[in-house]
Design a protein around this motif. Structure first.
Motif, PDB file in Angstrom:
ATOM      1  N   HIS A 113       0.797  -1.220  -0.237  1.00  4.78           N
ATOM      2  CA  HIS A 113       0.716  -0.099   0.223  1.00  4.78           C
ATOM      3  C   HIS A 113       0.888   1.113  -0.016  1.00  4.78           C
ATOM      4  O   HIS A 113       2.281   1.310   0.176  1.00  4.78           O
ATOM      5  CB  HIS A 113      -0.977  -0.247   1.178  1.00  4.78           C
ATOM      6  CG  HIS A 113      -1.810  -1.449   1.059  1.00  4.78           C
ATOM      7  ND1 HIS A 113      -1.746  -2.357   1.275  1.00  4.78           N
ATOM      8  CD2 HIS A 113      -3.010  -1.609   1.012  1.00  4.78           C
ATOM      9  CE1 HIS A 113      -2.889  -3.043   1.442  1.00  4.78           C
ATOM     10  NE2 HIS A 113      -3.736  -2.431   0.901  1.00  4.78           N
ATOM     11  N   ASN A 114       0.112   2.493  -0.689  1.00  6.54           N
ATOM     12  CA  ASN A 114       0.384   3.972  -0.585  1.00  6.54           C
ATOM     13  C   ASN A 114      -0.196   4.760   0.190  1.00  6.54           C
ATOM     14  O   ASN A 114      -1.289   4.471   0.876  1.00  6.54           O
ATOM     15  CB  ASN A 114       1.168   4.025  -1.455  1.00  6.54           C
ATOM     16  CG  ASN A 114       0.608   3.854  -2.637  1.00  6.54           C
ATOM     17  OD1 ASN A 114      -0.328   2.859  -3.609  1.00  6.54           O
ATOM     18  ND2 ASN A 114      -0.815   5.047  -2.797  1.00  6.54           N
ATOM     19  N   GLY A 115       0.593   6.290  -0.319  1.00  6.89           N
ATOM     20  CA  GLY A 115      -0.290   7.168   1.204  1.00  6.89           C
ATOM     21  C   GLY A 115      -2.404   6.365   0.425  1.00  6.89           C
ATOM     22  O   GLY A 115      -2.615   6.431  -0.773  1.00  6.89           O
ATOM     23  N   LYS A 116      -2.736   6.765   0.912  1.00  2.00           N
ATOM     24  CA  LYS A 116      -4.564   6.350   1.718  1.00  2.00           C
ATOM     25  C   LYS A 116      -5.013   7.342   0.094  1.00  2.00           C
ATOM     26  O   LYS A 116      -6.539   7.137  -0.114  1.00  2.00           O
ATOM     27  CB  LYS A 116      -5.525   6.415   2.334  1.00  2.00           C
ATOM     28  CG  LYS A 116      -5.166   8.206   3.115  1.00  2.00           C
ATOM     29  CD  LYS A 116      -6.462   8.115   4.616  1.00  2.00           C
ATOM     30  CE  LYS A 116      -5.359   7.166   5.404  1.00  2.00           C
ATOM     31  NZ  LYS A 116      -6.687   7.600   6.793  1.00  2.00           N
ATOM     32  N   LYS A 117      -4.441   8.702  -0.996  1.00  4.47           N
ATOM     33  CA  LYS A 117      -5.338   9.385  -0.944  1.00  4.47           C
ATOM     34  C   LYS A 117      -4.449   9.118  -2.826  1.00  4.47           C
ATOM     35  O   LYS A 117      -4.759   9.913  -3.750  1.00  4.47           O
ATOM     36  CB  LYS A 117      -5.058  11.106  -0.861  1.00  4.47           C
ATOM     37  CG  LYS A 117      -6.426  10.952  -0.371  1.00  4.47           C
ATOM     38  CD  LYS A 117      -6.634  12.213   0.567  1.00  4.47           C
ATOM     39  CE  LYS A 117      -7.571  13.009   1.457  1.00  4.47           C
ATOM     40  NZ  LYS A 117      -7.335  13.892   1.618  1.00  4.47           N
ATOM     41  N   GLY A 118      -3.835   7.961  -2.863  1.00  3.44           N
ATOM     42  CA  GLY A 118      -2.950   7.567  -3.324  1.00  3.44           C
ATOM     43  C   GLY A 118      -1.425   9.041  -3.700  1.00  3.44           C
ATOM     44  O   GLY A 118      -0.450   8.244  -2.718  1.00  3.44           O
ATOM     45  N   TRP A 119      -1.033   9.017  -4.980  1.00  7.07           N
ATOM     46  CA  TRP A 119      -0.138   9.902  -5.251  1.00  7.07           C
ATOM     47  C   TRP A 119       0.410  11.324  -5.695  1.00  7.07           C
ATOM     48  O   TRP A 119      -0.605  11.731  -6.070  1.00  7.07           O
ATOM     49  CB  TRP A 119       0.770   9.124  -6.991  1.00  7.07           C
ATOM     50  CG  TRP A 119       1.062   7.539  -5.859  1.00  7.07           C
ATOM     51  CD1 TRP A 119      -0.145   6.494  -6.188  1.00  7.07           C
ATOM     52  CD2 TRP A 119       2.126   7.174  -5.630  1.00  7.07           C
ATOM     53  NE1 TRP A 119       0.352   4.896  -5.804  1.00  7.07           N
ATOM     54  CE2 TRP A 119       2.029   5.655  -5.799  1.00  7.07           C
ATOM     55  CE3 TRP A 119       3.613   7.459  -5.457  1.00  7.07           C
ATOM     56  CZ2 TRP A 119       2.571   5.049  -4.969  1.00  7.07           C
ATOM     57  CZ3 TRP A 119       4.615   6.289  -4.843  1.00  7.07           C
ATOM     58  CH2 TRP A 119       4.060   4.895  -4.612  1.00  7.07           C
ATOM     59  N   THR A 120       1.011  11.762  -5.514  1.00  7.78           N
ATOM     60  CA  THR A 120       2.001  13.913  -5.776  1.00  7.78           C
ATOM     61  C   THR A 120       2.971  13.708  -6.347  1.00  7.78           C
ATOM     62  O   THR A 120       4.149  13.478  -5.844  1.00  7.78           O
ATOM     63  CB  THR A 120       1.207  14.305  -4.453  1.00  7.78           C
ATOM     64  OG1 THR A 120       1.516  15.515  -5.430  1.00  7.78           O
ATOM     65  CG2 THR A 120       2.291  14.467  -3.012  1.00  7.78           C
ATOM     66  N   ALA A 121       3.051  14.421  -7.655  1.00  8.27           N
ATOM     67  CA  ALA A 121       4.511  14.733  -7.174  1.00  8.27           C
ATOM     68  C   ALA A 121       4.908  16.116  -6.894  1.00  8.27           C
ATOM     69  O   ALA A 121       6.342  16.700  -6.673  1.00  8.27           O
ATOM     70  CB  ALA A 121       4.508  14.989  -8.533  1.00  8.27           C
ATOM     71  N   ASP A 122       3.819  16.740  -5.444  1.00  5.52           N
ATOM     72  CA  ASP A 122       4.198  17.777  -4.926  1.00  5.52           C
ATOM     73  C   ASP A 122       3.943  17.430  -3.928  1.00  5.52           C
ATOM     74  O   ASP A 122       2.662  18.064  -3.261  1.00  5.52           O
ATOM     75  CB  ASP A 122       3.822  18.849  -5.802  1.00  5.52           C
ATOM     76  CG  ASP A 122       4.317  20.116  -4.794  1.00  5.52           C
ATOM     77  OD1 ASP A 122       5.354  20.143  -3.990  1.00  5.52           O
ATOM     78  OD2 ASP A 122       3.684  21.403  -4.881  1.00  5.52           O
ATOM     79  N   HIS A 123       4.620  16.637  -3.196  1.00  3.72           N
ATOM     80  CA  HIS A 123       3.956  16.163  -1.799  1.00  3.72           C
ATOM     81  C   HIS A 123       4.160  17.105  -0.227  1.00  3.72           C
ATOM     82  O   HIS A 123       4.984  18.224  -0.470  1.00  3.72           O
ATOM     83  CB  HIS A 123       5.284  14.338  -0.902  1.00  3.72           C
ATOM     84  CG  HIS A 123       4.818  14.043   0.605  1.00  3.72           C
ATOM     85  ND1 HIS A 123       2.823  13.838   0.942  1.00  3.72           N
ATOM     86  CD2 HIS A 123       5.306  14.501   1.691  1.00  3.72           C
ATOM     87  CE1 HIS A 123       3.167  13.441   2.063  1.00  3.72           C
ATOM     88  NE2 HIS A 123       4.583  13.881   2.602  1.00  3.72           N
ATOM     89  N   HIS A 124       2.896  17.600   0.408  1.00  6.85           N
ATOM     90  CA  HIS A 124       3.192  17.910   1.518  1.00  6.85           C
ATOM     91  C   HIS A 124       3.185  18.060   3.132  1.00  6.85           C
ATOM     92  O   HIS A 124       1.973  16.638   2.587  1.00  6.85           O
ATOM     93  CB  HIS A 124       2.210  19.567   1.145  1.00  6.85           C
ATOM     94  CG  HIS A 124       2.976  20.697   0.396  1.00  6.85           C
ATOM     95  ND1 HIS A 124       3.169  20.005  -0.538  1.00  6.85           N
ATOM     96  CD2 HIS A 124       3.494  21.645   0.481  1.00  6.85           C
ATOM     97  CE1 HIS A 124       3.507  21.384  -1.909  1.00  6.85           C
ATOM     98  NE2 HIS A 124       4.012  22.123  -0.535  1.00  6.85           N
ATOM     99  N   GLU A 125       3.005  18.015   3.973  1.00  5.67           N
ATOM    100  CA  GLU A 125       2.613  17.249   4.902  1.00  5.67           C
ATOM    101  C   GLU A 125       0.842  17.172   5.523  1.00  5.67           C
ATOM    102  O   GLU A 125       0.332  18.629   4.953  1.00  5.67           O
ATOM    103  CB  GLU A 125       2.690  18.285   6.219  1.00  5.67           C
ATOM    104  CG  GLU A 125       2.903  17.852   7.123  1.00  5.67           C
ATOM    105  CD  GLU A 125       3.828  17.177   8.013  1.00  5.67           C
ATOM    106  OE1 GLU A 125       3.258  16.660   8.759  1.00  5.67           O
ATOM    107  OE2 GLU A 125       4.558  16.869   7.417  1.00  5.67           O
ATOM    108  N   GLY A 126       0.381  15.885   5.619  1.00 13.92           N
ATOM    109  CA  GLY A 126      -0.833  15.642   5.732  1.00 13.92           C
ATOM    110  C   GLY A 126      -1.774  15.888   4.299  1.00 13.92           C
ATOM    111  O   GLY A 126      -2.754  15.637   4.918  1.00 13.92           O
ATOM    112  N   ASP A 127      -1.178  15.851   3.059  1.00 13.77           N
ATOM    113  CA  ASP A 127      -2.354  15.289   1.933  1.00 13.77           C
ATOM    114  C   ASP A 127      -2.177  13.935   1.811  1.00 13.77           C
ATOM    115  O   ASP A 127      -3.254  13.830   0.970  1.00 13.77           O
ATOM    116  CB  ASP A 127      -1.143  15.883   0.521  1.00 13.77           C
ATOM    117  CG  ASP A 127       0.439  15.474   0.497  1.00 13.77           C
ATOM    118  OD1 ASP A 127       0.473  14.235   0.776  1.00 13.77           O
ATOM    119  OD2 ASP A 127       0.694  15.815  -0.701  1.00 13.77           O
ATOM    120  N   LYS A 128      -2.077  13.352   2.395  1.00 10.92           N
ATOM    121  CA  LYS A 128      -1.876  11.293   2.455  1.00 10.92           C
ATOM    122  C   LYS A 128      -1.499  11.161   1.247  1.00 10.92           C
ATOM    123  O   LYS A 128      -2.368   9.920   0.701  1.00 10.92           O
ATOM    124  CB  LYS A 128      -3.854  11.667   2.670  1.00 10.92           C
ATOM    125  CG  LYS A 128      -3.788  11.941   4.297  1.00 10.92           C
ATOM    126  CD  LYS A 128      -3.743  10.988   5.109  1.00 10.92           C
ATOM    127  CE  LYS A 128      -3.908  12.277   6.671  1.00 10.92           C
ATOM    128  NZ  LYS A 128      -2.840  11.474   8.038  1.00 10.92           N
TER     129      LYS A 128
END
Length: 250
Positions: A113-128
């Motif tokens: 599993h990865n982040g519960k909301k999926g993926w991002t190219a611009d991760h920030h605190e709390g974005d899941k």
């Protein structure tokens, strides 16, 4: 073996930073809702009716495009590839590739599993969401004793998940491998220092799976974590290439 401090300051730092979770969060690296169960160790996961993909003598890491491929250091001979099912999905497949001569071999794979909301190219605190990219793997640790890790391993009670979290999360951090995103290499995975600032998130780890999405980390079975800890070798310059399938191919 490098041993981590167990004092209150380290514990506080861990609670404030672990796996990108804010101190006010009541869940560590994910919520209580399941996305997909874990099968543990397995093969390449080929579906019925499909010809099996090649697993040895690969010229490149499969399904990783030139943009990310060029970010893999030339000296790296071990790559953990995390293939997310989709940009908003928490389901992943974790695959270890090892380089032999000038080609790559698939060594082992696991569901995860990865982040519960999926993926991002611009991760920030709390974005899941888990960050997309190529990151080195230099440090490991956990609440359990060193299982024979090749990476520097910090065993400390400060890794233990708080008991006010859901019981399914209590063993998440028995074993962890730090993903070198916004952290200081050569320190324990739960060192709270974030060179790019708190807002960029941090404490992104490979850790043990609880059966659902995380806050930003990547999770897999206990046996998978033990295998990676005993296999990833600092002399082989291991890295993780992680993201949803479309982002990896771009």
């Amino acid at each position: 073996m490098r041993m981590g401090a167990t004092g209150g300051a380290v514990r506080a730092g861990f609670l404030a930073a672990a796996c990108g979770v804010l101190v006010v969060s009541v869940f560590g690296c994910g919520g209580s809702g399941g996305e997909r169960g874990v099968k543990g160790d397995g093969g390449s996961g080929d579906r019925v009716g499909r010809a099996p993909a090649p697993t040895v003598g690969l010229k490149h890491i499969p399904d990783v495009g030139e943009r990310l491929r060029e970010l893999i250091p030339s000296q790296s001979r071990q790559v953990v590839a995390v293939y997310g099912e989709g940009p908003d999905s928490a389901a992943s497949t974790v695959v270890l590739y090892s380089k032999s001569g000038s080609t790559w071999d698939l060594t082992r794979s696991w569901e995860g599993h990865n982040g519960k909301k999926g993926w991002t190219a611009d991760h920030h605190e709390g974005d899941k969401r888990s960050p997309v990219g190529v990151f080195t793997l230099t440090d490991a640790g956990g609440a359990l004793a060193d299982p024979g890790a090749r990476l520097p391993y910090t065993q400390s009670d400060s890794f233990q998940a708080p008991r006010y979290w859901a019981e399914s999360h209590w063993h998440d951090f028995d074993y962890v491998i730090a993903v070198d995103y916004n952290r200081v290499k050569g320190t324990a995975p739960n060192d709270p220092t974030r060179p790019e600032g708190q807002n960029k998130g941090g404490s992104i780890w490979l850790h043990m799976d609880h059966g659902s999405g995380t806050s930003a980390c990547v999770s897999l079975s206990k046996s998978g974590m033990e295998y990676l800890l005993r296999t990833l070798d600092p002399n082989q310059h291991p890295v993780v290439v992680m993201g949803d399938k479309a982002a990896l191919r771009a």
